[in-house]
Enzyme design. Structure first.
Site, PDB file in Angstrom:
ATOM      1  N   GLY A   6       0.957 -31.713 -59.229  1.00 46.54           N
ATOM      2  CA  GLY A   6       2.196 -32.422 -58.920  1.00 46.54           C
ATOM      3  C   GLY A   6       2.147 -33.845 -59.408  1.00 46.54           C
ATOM      4  O   GLY A   6       1.247 -34.219 -60.159  1.00 46.54           O
ATOM      5  N   ASN A   7       3.109 -34.645 -59.000  1.00 48.44           N
ATOM      6  CA  ASN A   7       3.122 -36.054 -59.393  1.00 48.44           C
ATOM      7  C   ASN A   7       3.665 -36.895 -58.247  1.00 48.44           C
ATOM      8  O   ASN A   7       4.060 -36.368 -57.219  1.00 48.44           O
ATOM      9  CB  ASN A   7       3.922 -36.244 -60.679  1.00 48.44           C
ATOM     10  CG  ASN A   7       5.370 -35.849 -60.509  1.00 48.44           C
ATOM     11  OD1 ASN A   7       6.123 -36.487 -59.787  1.00 48.44           O
ATOM     12  ND2 ASN A   7       5.754 -34.752 -61.160  1.00 48.44           N
ATOM     13  N   ARG A   8       3.670 -38.200 -58.424  1.00 45.03           N
ATOM     14  CA  ARG A   8       3.956 -39.100 -57.316  1.00 45.03           C
ATOM     15  C   ARG A   8       5.420 -39.491 -57.186  1.00 45.03           C
ATOM     16  O   ARG A   8       5.743 -40.426 -56.467  1.00 45.03           O
ATOM     17  CB  ARG A   8       3.070 -40.337 -57.445  1.00 45.03           C
ATOM     18  CG  ARG A   8       1.626 -39.996 -57.084  1.00 45.03           C
ATOM     19  CD  ARG A   8       0.639 -40.995 -57.656  1.00 45.03           C
ATOM     20  NE  ARG A   8       0.942 -42.356 -57.242  1.00 45.03           N
ATOM     21  CZ  ARG A   8       0.271 -43.425 -57.649  1.00 45.03           C
ATOM     22  NH1 ARG A   8      -0.721 -43.276 -58.493  1.00 45.03           N
ATOM     23  NH2 ARG A   8       0.612 -44.611 -57.221  1.00 45.03           N
ATOM     24  N   SER A   9       6.306 -38.788 -57.842  1.00 42.28           N
ATOM     25  CA  SER A   9       7.723 -39.126 -57.706  1.00 42.28           C
ATOM     26  C   SER A   9       8.171 -38.949 -56.250  1.00 42.28           C
ATOM     27  O   SER A   9       7.909 -37.920 -55.636  1.00 42.28           O
ATOM     28  CB  SER A   9       8.558 -38.209 -58.599  1.00 42.28           C
ATOM     29  OG  SER A   9       9.931 -38.386 -58.308  1.00 42.28           O
ATOM     30  N   ALA A  67      10.945 -36.156 -62.166  1.00 44.39           N
ATOM     31  CA  ALA A  67       9.680 -36.247 -62.898  1.00 44.39           C
ATOM     32  C   ALA A  67       9.207 -34.816 -63.119  1.00 44.39           C
ATOM     33  O   ALA A  67       8.738 -34.146 -62.193  1.00 44.39           O
ATOM     34  CB  ALA A  67       8.663 -37.036 -62.092  1.00 44.39           C
TER      35      ALA A  67
END
Ligand code: CTP
Ligand code: CA
Length: 229
Positions: free
Chosen positions: A33-36, A101
């Protein structure tokens, strides 16, 4: 600006905003995943509703956020789900905003069962490229549809933030690109955003540091100006 002081300049427009970060599963319990946080996309959707638009919010994973009253909510987990949801929602839409994102890569294999720990180090995780949804939307764009992309950039040896962003605007073929400088506590997991708005007609302007709803207003101002030009 207070909501009742906002212009109703998106009245009659159909707007689609994607928000949050995609999660690409590795097995039933793990993902890439990502930090959006989703905050900028939700602020864009909320502001568009307040300015009179009919809004579809395609939401990937976000932090806990209040729902956007008056917007249709479509949930998407993975990049593939976001892709289908965006193509579906894009039909008949006047404005598309890709604030999500999207993971550039996904694990090539998705294990059916939880991957168990053994006495050995695991195999490396093979990755496969995800489709570029923004590029596809530009490719499939209907006459007059306005498409807004986002870019979170850092400067590096090959160029500064703006140089990378100008190249990205050209490469993506969208009408407007919202550029955030990232790194050192900027953009991700913060309440404030600052950056630049680049237009395909070559105009550029800086957006001062402010709340994400302030930035949303600036983005909608730029979209309306683009449509009127
Ligand atoms: N985007 C997309 N689909 C992807 C990757 C990105 O639609 N698979 C969209 C994002 O929502 C954003 C824009 O493209 O609006 C730019 O995303 P960004 O990650 O900055 O660009 P990339 O082309 O993926 O380039 P890189 O990550 O290498 O900088
Ligand atoms: Ca990317």
């Amino acid at each position: 600006r207070r909501p009742d002081a906002l212009p109703r300049d998106l009245e009659g427009r159909r707007v689609v905003v994607s928000a949050g970060g995609t999660r690409e599963p590795l097995d039933p319990v793990r993902y890439l995943g990502n930090r959006s946080s989703g905050k900028q996309g939700y602020a864009l959707a909320r502001t568009a509703v307040q300015r009179g638009a009919t809004v579809t919010l395609v939401s990937a994973a976000t932090v806990a956020l209040p729902e956007v009253a008056g917007a249709e909510l479509v949930r998407a987990g993975t990049a593939e789900e976001l892709r289908s949801a965006m193509h579906e929602a894009a039909k008949g839409a006047d404005i598309l905003v890709m604030a999500a994102a999207v993971a550039d890569f996904r694990p090539t294999e998705r294990a059916e069962y939880k991957i168990k720990k053994t006495d050995h180090d695991p195999r490396p995780i093979a990755l496969t490229r995800n489709p570029d949804i923004l590029a596809e939307l530009v490719e499939a764009r209907a006459e007059g549809q306005v498409i807004v992309g986002f870019a979170a950039e850092t400067g590096d040896d090959s160029g500064d933030v703006l140089e990378h962003a100008r190249a990205k605007l050209k490469r993506k073929g969208c009408d407007l690109l919202v550029v955030n400088a990232v790194g050192e506590g900027k953009a991700f997991e913060t309440e404030d955003n600052a950056g630049w708005l680049l237009s395909a007609d070559g105009s550029e302007r800086a957006v001062e540091l402010g709340s994400k709803s302030y930035m949303a207003s600036d983005i909608w101002d730029a979209v309306v100006a683009f449509i009127e030009a």
